[in-house]
Design a protein around this motif. Structure first.
Motif, PDB file in Angstrom:
ATOM      1  N   GLY A 236     -58.066  22.511 -30.825  1.00  0.00           N
ATOM      2  CA  GLY A 236     -59.338  21.893 -30.481  1.00  0.00           C
ATOM      3  C   GLY A 236     -60.486  22.873 -30.602  1.00  0.00           C
ATOM      4  O   GLY A 236     -60.366  24.038 -30.221  1.00  0.00           O
ATOM      5  N   LEU A 237     -61.585  22.408 -31.145  1.00  0.00           N
ATOM      6  CA  LEU A 237     -62.816  23.191 -31.179  1.00  0.00           C
ATOM      7  C   LEU A 237     -63.586  22.952 -29.898  1.00  0.00           C
ATOM      8  O   LEU A 237     -63.731  21.812 -29.456  1.00  0.00           O
ATOM      9  CB  LEU A 237     -63.674  22.787 -32.375  1.00  0.00           C
ATOM     10  N   LEU A 238     -64.108  24.043 -29.323  1.00  0.00           N
ATOM     11  CA  LEU A 238     -64.894  23.975 -28.098  1.00  0.00           C
ATOM     12  C   LEU A 238     -66.288  24.523 -28.375  1.00  0.00           C
ATOM     13  O   LEU A 238     -66.512  25.195 -29.398  1.00  0.00           O
ATOM     14  CB  LEU A 238     -64.202  24.780 -26.999  1.00  0.00           C
TER      15      LEU A 238
ATOM     16  N   GLN B 274     -63.940  12.762 -17.588  1.00  0.00           N
ATOM     17  CA  GLN B 274     -65.390  12.801 -17.794  1.00  0.00           C
ATOM     18  C   GLN B 274     -65.820  14.174 -18.308  1.00  0.00           C
ATOM     19  O   GLN B 274     -66.655  14.286 -19.211  1.00  0.00           O
ATOM     20  CB  GLN B 274     -66.091  12.471 -16.474  1.00  0.00           C
ATOM     21  N   GLN B 275     -65.240  15.214 -17.743  1.00  0.00           N
ATOM     22  CA  GLN B 275     -65.548  16.570 -18.202  1.00  0.00           C
ATOM     23  C   GLN B 275     -65.130  16.783 -19.650  1.00  0.00           C
ATOM     24  O   GLN B 275     -65.865  17.358 -20.450  1.00  0.00           O
ATOM     25  CB  GLN B 275     -64.836  17.587 -17.308  1.00  0.00           C
ATOM     26  N   ILE B 276     -63.917  16.336 -19.967  1.00  0.00           N
ATOM     27  CA  ILE B 276     -63.386  16.510 -21.320  1.00  0.00           C
ATOM     28  C   ILE B 276     -64.269  15.795 -22.342  1.00  0.00           C
ATOM     29  O   ILE B 276     -64.610  16.351 -23.396  1.00  0.00           O
ATOM     30  CB  ILE B 276     -61.937  15.995 -21.391  1.00  0.00           C
ATOM     31  N   CYS B 277     -64.666  14.584 -22.026  1.00  0.00           N
ATOM     32  CA  CYS B 277     -65.519  13.836 -22.940  1.00  0.00           C
ATOM     33  C   CYS B 277     -66.865  14.519 -23.127  1.00  0.00           C
ATOM     34  O   CYS B 277     -67.426  14.535 -24.232  1.00  0.00           O
ATOM     35  CB  CYS B 277     -65.720  12.405 -22.430  1.00  0.00           C
ATOM     36  N   SER B 278     -67.367  15.119 -22.064  1.00  0.00           N
ATOM     37  CA  SER B 278     -68.643  15.828 -22.144  1.00  0.00           C
ATOM     38  C   SER B 278     -68.531  17.047 -23.064  1.00  0.00           C
ATOM     39  O   SER B 278     -69.425  17.309 -23.879  1.00  0.00           O
ATOM     40  CB  SER B 278     -69.088  16.260 -20.736  1.00  0.00           C
ATOM     41  N   VAL B 279     -67.429  17.790 -22.946  1.00  0.00           N
ATOM     42  CA  VAL B 279     -67.199  18.954 -23.812  1.00  0.00           C
ATOM     43  C   VAL B 279     -67.086  18.506 -25.264  1.00  0.00           C
ATOM     44  O   VAL B 279     -67.654  19.124 -26.174  1.00  0.00           O
ATOM     45  CB  VAL B 279     -65.934  19.713 -23.375  1.00  0.00           C
TER      46      VAL B 279
ATOM     47  N   GLU C  97     -63.305   6.835 -28.856  1.00  0.00           N
ATOM     48  CA  GLU C  97     -62.869   7.216 -30.205  1.00  0.00           C
ATOM     49  C   GLU C  97     -63.524   8.498 -30.722  1.00  0.00           C
ATOM     50  O   GLU C  97     -63.558   8.735 -31.923  1.00  0.00           O
ATOM     51  CB  GLU C  97     -63.132   6.080 -31.210  1.00  0.00           C
ATOM     52  N   LYS C  98     -64.019   9.344 -29.813  1.00  0.00           N
ATOM     53  CA  LYS C  98     -64.547  10.642 -30.234  1.00  0.00           C
ATOM     54  C   LYS C  98     -63.429  11.678 -30.386  1.00  0.00           C
ATOM     55  O   LYS C  98     -63.610  12.695 -31.052  1.00  0.00           O
ATOM     56  CB  LYS C  98     -65.599  11.131 -29.234  1.00  0.00           C
ATOM     57  N   ILE C  99     -62.280  11.448 -29.751  1.00  0.00           N
ATOM     58  CA  ILE C  99     -61.125  12.337 -29.845  1.00  0.00           C
ATOM     59  C   ILE C  99     -59.927  11.525 -30.329  1.00  0.00           C
ATOM     60  O   ILE C  99     -59.639  10.456 -29.779  1.00  0.00           O
ATOM     61  CB  ILE C  99     -60.787  12.976 -28.483  1.00  0.00           C
ATOM     62  N   TRP C 100     -59.239  12.043 -31.336  1.00  0.00           N
ATOM     63  CA  TRP C 100     -58.014  11.426 -31.834  1.00  0.00           C
ATOM     64  C   TRP C 100     -56.882  12.440 -31.746  1.00  0.00           C
ATOM     65  O   TRP C 100     -57.014  13.568 -32.251  1.00  0.00           O
ATOM     66  CB  TRP C 100     -58.189  10.953 -33.280  1.00  0.00           C
TER      67      TRP C 100
END
Length: 379
Positions: free
Chosen positions: A234-236, A297-302, A332-335
């Motif tokens: 994963g890119l952060l 919620q945090q993960i989606c924000s990152v 659908e921002k993360i697959w």
């Protein structure tokens, strides 16, 4: 067995692809344009994109996944059938299975074929690729050590012509494996000697500057194709701030053995390849958090911050097997598409991600025979 002298091994070239030279097959689409060496940003207007997750040395499942993706012939000839499709493989081809070099050879052969008709094959390296270049062989299947021995002999038979030997390995690897099995001895001292040869062969191929490590150096740890990001873990945001192209170059340089430095003194690119939040190791996007509501919620924000900084629509990751199959989160921002298909992991049915007109869906082979195909509607 072939000599294991490092100086005798022909090294694969480090190739930079800026524009894939071949014109599109039907003339309707613009050429694929690549920025970065290794490829980091890819413009592929109008192309169908398919992504395949972790393969872990299972050639049968790899072929099934590629057939499911519609890019590999089902007649056993290993022919590219994807036309102008762009295929991305998300790393972890190494470890847990015995046909690692064969899979790498297959993907390179498909890339050569795809380029002729306006398509392309891209790969990113996963944590198991970087572990092996570091010399960490904890997860190597015994058969994979044998494949390294066989491949070095194959390379010797081709006069150490890397390109010729590497691309052709997929067509002969199974016959080499069958011959090896017929000649195997159960004598204890012979098994110990063979294991030692296997470790030496693997070290010869995969240490920084070794020919297979240089082959892996053609690929980065992250790539953006059109509006989609692809990486293993994963890119952060701090990776993006450091520079994705810079990360790819540093990993590639390390795998190539640097530029004349003492290999033993080379620094391993930490931000990309080591640490719980490195590009190839982090599981922020792919592991379900214990505290779902707050952590999600945090993960989606990152994810949104990362995507926004690269003007991307979504990120596609592997690394963490998904027991319930490939899935998406955060609108659908993360697959997450590692389904543990290898017999060395879950031995599950292959699944791939298909992206057409910026809309994604999961393609699944049939549950039992892997001969059929299921498709989840675009979402």
């Amino acid at each position: 067995m072939a000599s294991l002298s490092f100086s005798s091994l022909a090294l694969p070239p480090s190739q930079s692809r800026k524009v894939l030279a071949s014109a599109p097959y039907n003339g309707a689409l613009k050429p694929i344009v690549v920025r970065g060496d290794p490829p980091t940003f890819v413009s592929a207007p109008g192309r169908r994109i398919v992504a395949v997750g972790d393969l872990h040395g299972d050639l049968a499942k790899a072929r099934c996944a590629l057939e499911t993706a519609g890019v590999l012939s089902s007649d056993g000839q290993d022919l590219w059938t994807g036309g102008e499709t762009v295929l991305i493989q998300l790393g972890d081809i190494l470890d847990r299975g015995e046909d690692e070099i064969a899979i790498l050879s297959l993907l390179r052969s498909l890339d050569v074929q795809a380029n002729v008709v306006g398509g392309a094959v891209f790969q990113v390296n996963g944590n198991h690729e970087t572990m092996n270049v570091e010399g960490d062989f904890r997860y190597v299947d015994p058969g994979a050590f044998d494949e390294c021995i066989d491949f070095l002999e194959h390379l010797d038979g081709h006069g150490y012509n890397w390109e010729e030997a590497f691309v052709s390995w997929i067509s002969v690897s199974e016959s080499w494996k069958e011959d090896r099995r017929k000649s195997q001895s159960g004598w204890g001292p012979w098994q110990l000697l063979k294991r030692q040869k296997g470790v030496l062969a693997r070290s010869t191929l995969l240490r920084p500057g070794g020919p297979l490590a240089r082959e892996l150096s053609r690929h980065g740890v992250a790539i953006k194709v059109e509006d989609w990001l692809f990486c293993h873990g994963g890119l952060l945001p701090h990776h993006v701030a450091y520079g994705v192209e810079r990360l790819n170059k540093e990993v590639s340089c390390w795998m190539r053995g640097g530029s004349g430095e003492d290999i033993d003194d080379l620094e391993i690119p930490f931000l990309a390849t080591r640490g719980y939040d490195s590009v190839v190791w982090n599981r922020l996007y792919s592991r379900e958090p214990a505290d779902m509501s707050f952590r999600k919620q945090q993960i989606c924000s990152v994810a949104e911050e990362t995507l926004g900084s690269l003007d991307a629509k979504a990120i596609v990751v592997g690394h963490t097997p998904q027991p319930s199959g490939a899935n998406s989160k955060c609108n659908e921002k993360i697959w997450c598409i590692d389904v543990g298909m290898s017999s060395g992991v879950f031995n599950s049915r292959p699944e791939v991600l298909e992206i057409v007109d910026n809309r994604a869906r999961i393609l699944r082979s049939s549950a039992d025979s892997f001969a059929g195909l299921e498709a989840v509607d675009y979402i």
